[in-house]
Design a protein around this motif. Structure first.
Motif, PDB file in Angstrom:
ATOM      1  N   TRP A  51       0.870  -1.184   0.000  1.00 25.79           N
ATOM      2  CA  TRP A  51       0.000   0.000   0.000  1.00 25.79           C
ATOM      3  C   TRP A  51       0.900   1.225   0.000  1.00 25.79           C
ATOM      4  O   TRP A  51       1.630   1.469   0.966  1.00 25.79           O
ATOM      5  CB  TRP A  51      -0.890  -0.020   1.247  1.00 25.79           C
ATOM      6  CG  TRP A  51      -1.706   1.213   1.527  1.00 25.79           C
ATOM      7  CD1 TRP A  51      -1.581   2.024   2.609  1.00 25.79           C
ATOM      8  CD2 TRP A  51      -2.811   1.743   0.777  1.00 25.79           C
ATOM      9  NE1 TRP A  51      -2.513   3.024   2.584  1.00 25.79           N
ATOM     10  CE2 TRP A  51      -3.296   2.877   1.452  1.00 25.79           C
ATOM     11  CE3 TRP A  51      -3.437   1.352  -0.403  1.00 25.79           C
ATOM     12  CZ2 TRP A  51      -4.361   3.640   1.004  1.00 25.79           C
ATOM     13  CZ3 TRP A  51      -4.509   2.121  -0.870  1.00 25.79           C
ATOM     14  CH2 TRP A  51      -4.965   3.242  -0.176  1.00 25.79           C
ATOM     15  N   SER A  53       0.943   4.405   0.736  1.00 29.28           N
ATOM     16  CA  SER A  53       0.040   5.271   1.494  1.00 29.28           C
ATOM     17  C   SER A  53       0.332   6.752   1.277  1.00 29.28           C
ATOM     18  O   SER A  53       1.481   7.204   1.349  1.00 29.28           O
ATOM     19  CB  SER A  53       0.217   4.932   2.987  1.00 29.28           C
ATOM     20  OG  SER A  53      -0.104   6.044   3.788  1.00 29.28           O
ATOM     21  N   GLY A  54      -0.722   7.517   1.061  1.00 29.87           N
ATOM     22  CA  GLY A  54      -0.559   8.964   0.920  1.00 29.87           C
ATOM     23  C   GLY A  54      -0.073   9.586   2.214  1.00 29.87           C
ATOM     24  O   GLY A  54       0.785  10.473   2.202  1.00 29.87           O
ATOM     25  N   LEU A  55      -0.614   9.097   3.323  1.00 25.56           N
ATOM     26  CA  LEU A  55      -0.179   9.616   4.618  1.00 25.56           C
ATOM     27  C   LEU A  55       1.322   9.371   4.805  1.00 25.56           C
ATOM     28  O   LEU A  55       2.075  10.273   5.172  1.00 25.56           O
ATOM     29  CB  LEU A  55      -0.971   8.926   5.749  1.00 25.56           C
ATOM     30  CG  LEU A  55      -0.472   9.204   7.161  1.00 25.56           C
ATOM     31  CD1 LEU A  55      -0.656  10.664   7.526  1.00 25.56           C
ATOM     32  CD2 LEU A  55      -1.186   8.313   8.183  1.00 25.56           C
ATOM     33  N   ASP A  92      -2.256   4.789  -3.070  1.00 23.58           N
ATOM     34  CA  ASP A  92      -3.297   5.612  -2.481  1.00 23.58           C
ATOM     35  C   ASP A  92      -3.257   6.932  -3.261  1.00 23.58           C
ATOM     36  O   ASP A  92      -2.452   7.818  -2.978  1.00 23.58           O
ATOM     37  CB  ASP A  92      -2.962   5.825  -0.995  1.00 23.58           C
ATOM     38  CG  ASP A  92      -3.819   6.875  -0.339  1.00 23.58           C
ATOM     39  OD1 ASP A  92      -4.772   7.348  -0.984  1.00 23.58           O
ATOM     40  OD2 ASP A  92      -3.515   7.225   0.822  1.00 23.58           O
ATOM     41  N   ASN A 129      -6.304  14.198   5.317  1.00 24.34           N
ATOM     42  CA  ASN A 129      -6.395  12.836   5.835  1.00 24.34           C
ATOM     43  C   ASN A 129      -7.751  12.625   6.509  1.00 24.34           C
ATOM     44  O   ASN A 129      -8.260  13.500   7.212  1.00 24.34           O
ATOM     45  CB  ASN A 129      -5.261  12.570   6.833  1.00 24.34           C
ATOM     46  CG  ASN A 129      -5.239  11.115   7.246  1.00 24.34           C
ATOM     47  OD1 ASN A 129      -5.953  10.708   8.165  1.00 24.34           O
ATOM     48  ND2 ASN A 129      -4.459  10.320   6.531  1.00 24.34           N
ATOM     49  N   SER A 130      -8.308  11.451   6.317  1.00 28.07           N
ATOM     50  CA  SER A 130      -9.666  11.160   6.796  1.00 28.07           C
ATOM     51  C   SER A 130      -9.797  11.253   8.310  1.00 28.07           C
ATOM     52  O   SER A 130     -10.901  11.414   8.830  1.00 28.07           O
ATOM     53  CB  SER A 130     -10.082   9.759   6.348  1.00 28.07           C
ATOM     54  OG  SER A 130      -9.996   9.666   4.961  1.00 28.07           O
ATOM     55  N   PHE A 131      -8.664  11.125   9.003  1.00 24.35           N
ATOM     56  CA  PHE A 131      -8.743  11.151  10.459  1.00 24.35           C
ATOM     57  C   PHE A 131      -8.569  12.563  11.041  1.00 24.35           C
ATOM     58  O   PHE A 131      -8.508  12.762  12.243  1.00 24.35           O
ATOM     59  CB  PHE A 131      -7.715  10.191  11.082  1.00 24.35           C
ATOM     60  CG  PHE A 131      -7.936   8.761  10.642  1.00 24.35           C
ATOM     61  CD1 PHE A 131      -9.207   8.202  10.615  1.00 24.35           C
ATOM     62  CD2 PHE A 131      -6.872   7.967  10.247  1.00 24.35           C
ATOM     63  CE1 PHE A 131      -9.418   6.898  10.211  1.00 24.35           C
ATOM     64  CE2 PHE A 131      -7.069   6.655   9.848  1.00 24.35           C
ATOM     65  CZ  PHE A 131      -8.351   6.116   9.826  1.00 24.35           C
ATOM     66  N   ARG A 166     -12.798   4.435  -3.319  1.00 25.35           N
ATOM     67  CA  ARG A 166     -12.873   4.514  -1.861  1.00 25.35           C
ATOM     68  C   ARG A 166     -14.051   5.375  -1.445  1.00 25.35           C
ATOM     69  O   ARG A 166     -14.162   6.535  -1.861  1.00 25.35           O
ATOM     70  CB  ARG A 166     -11.550   5.085  -1.350  1.00 25.35           C
ATOM     71  CG  ARG A 166     -11.564   5.551   0.080  1.00 25.35           C
ATOM     72  CD  ARG A 166     -10.133   5.695   0.547  1.00 25.35           C
ATOM     73  NE  ARG A 166      -9.988   6.588   1.656  1.00 25.35           N
ATOM     74  CZ  ARG A 166      -8.827   6.881   2.213  1.00 25.35           C
ATOM     75  NH1 ARG A 166      -7.708   6.330   1.748  1.00 25.35           N
ATOM     76  NH2 ARG A 166      -8.750   7.708   3.229  1.00 25.35           N
ATOM     77  N   HIS A 197     -14.250   2.949   4.110  1.00 25.80           N
ATOM     78  CA  HIS A 197     -13.400   3.443   5.189  1.00 25.80           C
ATOM     79  C   HIS A 197     -14.251   3.815   6.392  1.00 25.80           C
ATOM     80  O   HIS A 197     -15.395   4.260   6.257  1.00 25.80           O
ATOM     81  CB  HIS A 197     -12.617   4.660   4.708  1.00 25.80           C
ATOM     82  CG  HIS A 197     -11.330   4.862   5.464  1.00 25.80           C
ATOM     83  ND1 HIS A 197     -10.789   3.922   6.297  1.00 25.80           N
ATOM     84  CD2 HIS A 197     -10.456   5.910   5.484  1.00 25.80           C
ATOM     85  CE1 HIS A 197      -9.656   4.362   6.804  1.00 25.80           C
ATOM     86  NE2 HIS A 197      -9.430   5.580   6.336  1.00 25.80           N
ATOM     87  N   VAL A 222      -9.533  -0.713   5.808  1.00 23.62           N
ATOM     88  CA  VAL A 222      -8.308  -0.139   6.409  1.00 23.62           C
ATOM     89  C   VAL A 222      -8.541  -0.057   7.918  1.00 23.62           C
ATOM     90  O   VAL A 222      -9.032   0.961   8.421  1.00 23.62           O
ATOM     91  CB  VAL A 222      -8.042   1.279   5.844  1.00 23.62           C
ATOM     92  CG1 VAL A 222      -6.720   1.831   6.378  1.00 23.62           C
ATOM     93  CG2 VAL A 222      -8.030   1.280   4.317  1.00 23.62           C
ATOM     94  N   THR A 224      -7.260   0.853  10.589  1.00 23.43           N
ATOM     95  CA  THR A 224      -6.320   1.632  11.406  1.00 23.43           C
ATOM     96  C   THR A 224      -6.937   1.941  12.776  1.00 23.43           C
ATOM     97  O   THR A 224      -6.279   1.822  13.808  1.00 23.43           O
ATOM     98  CB  THR A 224      -5.959   2.945  10.681  1.00 23.43           C
ATOM     99  OG1 THR A 224      -5.367   2.607   9.442  1.00 23.43           O
ATOM    100  CG2 THR A 224      -4.990   3.791  11.486  1.00 23.43           C
ATOM    101  N   ALA A 245      -2.237   0.221   7.031  1.00 21.92           N
ATOM    102  CA  ALA A 245      -2.020   1.392   6.181  1.00 21.92           C
ATOM    103  C   ALA A 245      -0.847   2.290   6.540  1.00 21.92           C
ATOM    104  O   ALA A 245      -0.444   3.106   5.709  1.00 21.92           O
ATOM    105  CB  ALA A 245      -3.285   2.239   6.148  1.00 21.92           C
TER     106      ALA A 245
HETATM  107  C1  SPV Z   1      -3.378   6.489   3.836  1.00 20.81           C
HETATM  108  O1  SPV Z   1      -2.699   5.555   4.231  1.00 20.81           O
HETATM  109  O2  SPV Z   1      -2.896   7.554   3.442  1.00 20.81           O
HETATM  110  C2  SPV Z   1      -4.839   6.376   3.806  1.00 20.81           C
HETATM  111  C3  SPV Z   1      -5.474   5.522   4.743  1.00 20.81           C
HETATM  112  O3  SPV Z   1      -5.435   7.069   3.036  1.00 20.81           O
HETATM  113  S1  SPV Z   1      -5.961   6.479   6.076  1.00 20.81           S
HETATM  114  O4  SPV Z   1      -4.833   7.248   6.513  1.00 20.81           O
HETATM  115  O5  SPV Z   1      -6.447   5.529   7.023  1.00 20.81           O
HETATM  116  O6  SPV Z   1      -7.021   7.369   5.619  1.00 20.81           O
END
Ligand code: SPV
Ligand code: MG
Length: 552
Positions: A51, A53-55, A92, A129-131, A166, A197, A222, A224, A245
């Motif tokens: 993966w 990952s963008g993060l 990602d 970021n989604s979080f 997604r 997600h 994912v 996380t 992730a």
């Molecule tokens: C990432 O790994 O960048 C994701 C997953 O997009 S998350 O950070 O869980 O959104």
């Protein structure tokens, strides 16, 4: 069937591998990586996919997960990751870095770099970021997002390239119906899988979604935030692929923080050395072995000779100058003789240099050499010293006295000769720069100083002129090269000479003479001055003058 014609099936393309992971009836797992080395570690751990990952990729650049790194910077990193791994990478791809048109170009560039698929999320560029405040993030218009999926699918050239859609509806605070409505639309637009997600610490909404979704397309999750959920739950829910992730970037940040703090506080590496990867492990991950094998294969003809330097004697005639050091450590023009010699070797790419020391060997502190010690240096001669380096003998090697100074072209030109044994002979018997060596060389022809000289062979090396009116053709300067068969002749000659009672007193001239007597051709490479050796006090001034000439 002829067994020689049984061919191994070619390993499936990375895109095919990713598709197989998504479509397999088993629950599969891929792990985050964010650069070449982490990608390699993920593969070596046994994962069958990565993966990107963008993060994690933005974090390793030290920027935020808000499209601060440009998409081409991300793609550049993917190229490194893809080049060093054989397992598929799922990128990602955030929102596709723009509209349908950006998505088309992204897919094209990913395929060119052998990236197996991309996951795009239904948010607005630039995303976050989604979080981070996920519920406040606007979702993409469904039709616009479907157009992006379609554009991506239409521009891929490999039918196995995967586009994962997604669904961020649950993150953004919508209910499962909105999530299902979107997933269905993305399915219809041609997505190969749906990533649902969730930011809850329990898997409930993901499991509820999976139940309703009923595997209309492979489902990716994912976990996380709901990390404590046993994977059995996902298996039972019919999930296809789990993305771990961000665990490589988090692990490395933790390790780097601990190590940097420790080194700062203790100002020492002692405790830390065994706790971190060895430098060799880094080389391994960089594939250093493969490069060595390739060098063997492709650079064979260029393999540099080894050098053996005879440097055991004190140089008694130099009196107090050699009281605390051997002759080769005398400084000439600010550098020890041996350092100069090593520099000359390195100029010719000769890096395997063995020095046989004896007198005050402990005073030899020149880097990049291998030291051998002739403990009996004051009872023995050069051949005894040479034998101390027998383990470093090589099928192409230069043997040289340690007290030589010479212009670089002499060694360079010697390396151009392709005979089995080549001795360098100075034809300028009156060369004022030449020390008092008496290694008079008698050769089949005098030096005619033209490039058309026919091959000349050495007939003997003597420390006194031969009786009669025959003049020597020059002096052997203390430099000789043995190659291939010549090295075997050398081994044989040394074995024979060793049996002689006077072996301990024998020097290099006796070796050359023995080879000649055995009928082995010793080719002469003539030079005309441009070297000297340091034997007596009177040589020191000359040596300084000589180095002034070459150091300019
Ligand atoms: C990432 O790994 O960048 C994701 C997953 O997009 S998350 O950070 O869980 O959104
Ligand atoms: Mg991301």
């Amino acid at each position: 069937m002829n067994p020689n014609h049984v061919t191994q099936p070619a390993s499936p393309s990375k895109a095919r591998q990713l598709r197989a992971l998504l479509e397999s009836p088993e629950l599969e797992f891929i792990l985050e990586a964010h650069n070449g080395i982490s990608a390699r570690i993920v593969e070596q751990a046994g994962f069958r996919g990565i993966w990107a990952s963008g993060l994690a990729i933005s974090a390793q650049f030290g920027v935020r997960d808000s499209n601060e790194a440009s998409w081409t910077q991300v793609v550049d990193m993917l190229e490194f990751m893809s080049d060093v791994t054989t397992i598929p990478i799922l990128l990602d791809g955030d929102t596709g870095y723009g509209n349908f048109n950006n998505m088309r170009r992204l897919v094209k560039k990913l395929e060119q770099r052998n990236v197996a698929g991309v996951c795009i999320e239904d948010k607005i560029f630039p995303k976050t970021n989604s979080f981070i405040d996920g519920e406040r993030q606007p979702l993409a218009d469904i039709d616009e997002f479907c157009g992006k999926i379609k554009a991506g699918k239409d521009s891929q050239t490999d039918p196995d390239f995967c586009i994962v859609a997604r669904v961020e509806a649950l993150i953004a605070g919508w209910d499962i119906h909105e999530a299902l409505r979107r997933a269905e639309a993305y399915h219809a637009a041609g997505a190969d899988a749906i990533l649902i997600h969730s930011k809850l610490s329990r898997p409930d909404e993901v499991v509820a979604f999976a139940k309703e979704w009923d595997n209309r397309l492979p489902l990716v999750i994912v976990p996380t935030k709901y990390y404590s959920t046993p994977v059995e739950v996902f298996r039972a829910a019919g999930v296809s692929l789990v993305i771990w992730a961000n665990h490589m970037i988090r692990a490395s940040v933790d390790a780097m923080e601990q190590v940097s703090r420790h080194i700062k506080e203790r100002e020492s590496l002692i405790q830390i050395e065994d706790q971190i990867a060895s430098v060799n492990r880094i080389f391994e991950l960089q594939g250093a072995d493969e490069l060595s094998r390739a060098q063997e294969r492709y650079l064979k003809h260029k393999r540099a000779p080894h050098a053996i330097v005879l440097a055991a004697s004190r140089g008694r005639a130099l009196r107090e100058l050699t009281e605390d050091r051997p002759k080769v450590m005398l400084s000439i023009g600010g550098k020890p003789l041996l350092r100069r010699l090593v520099d000359e070797f390195k100029k010719q790419s000769i890096n395997h240099i063995t020095v046989v020391a004896g007198y005050k060997a402990e005073a030899i502190n020149v880097a990049n050499i291998q030291l051998r010690i002739n403990a009996d240096y004051d009872q023995t001669g050069e051949l005894a010293s040479l034998l101390c380096a027998a383990d470093a003998f090589h099928d192409d090697m230069i043997i040289m006295y340690g007290d030589l100074l010479f212009r670089s072209y002499i060694l360079h030109d010697l390396l151009e000769q392709d005979s089995e044994i080549v001795a360098v002979v100075d034809s300028s018997l009156n060369n004022p720069h030449t020390g008092h060596t008496q290694d008079l060389a008698y050769c089949t022809e005098a030096d005619n100083r033209s490039i058309f000289q026919p091959p000349v062979l050495l007939q003997s090396v003597r420390d006194q002129p031969l009786p009669g009116d025959r003049n020597p053709s020059g002096r052997w300067i203390g430099m000789v090269r043995f190659r291939n068969q010549g090295r075997l002749w050398l081994d044989e000659a040394l074995a024979e000479l060793r049996r002689r009672e006077d072996f301990v007193s024998l020097g290099m001239p006796e070796l050359l003479n023995h080879l000649i007597e055995r009928g082995h051709p010793v080719r002469v490479h003539y030079v005309h001055g441009h070297w000297l050796d340091v034997n007596a006090l009177a040589d020191i001034g000359r040596a300084h003058d000589f180095t002034r000439g070459i150091d300019q």
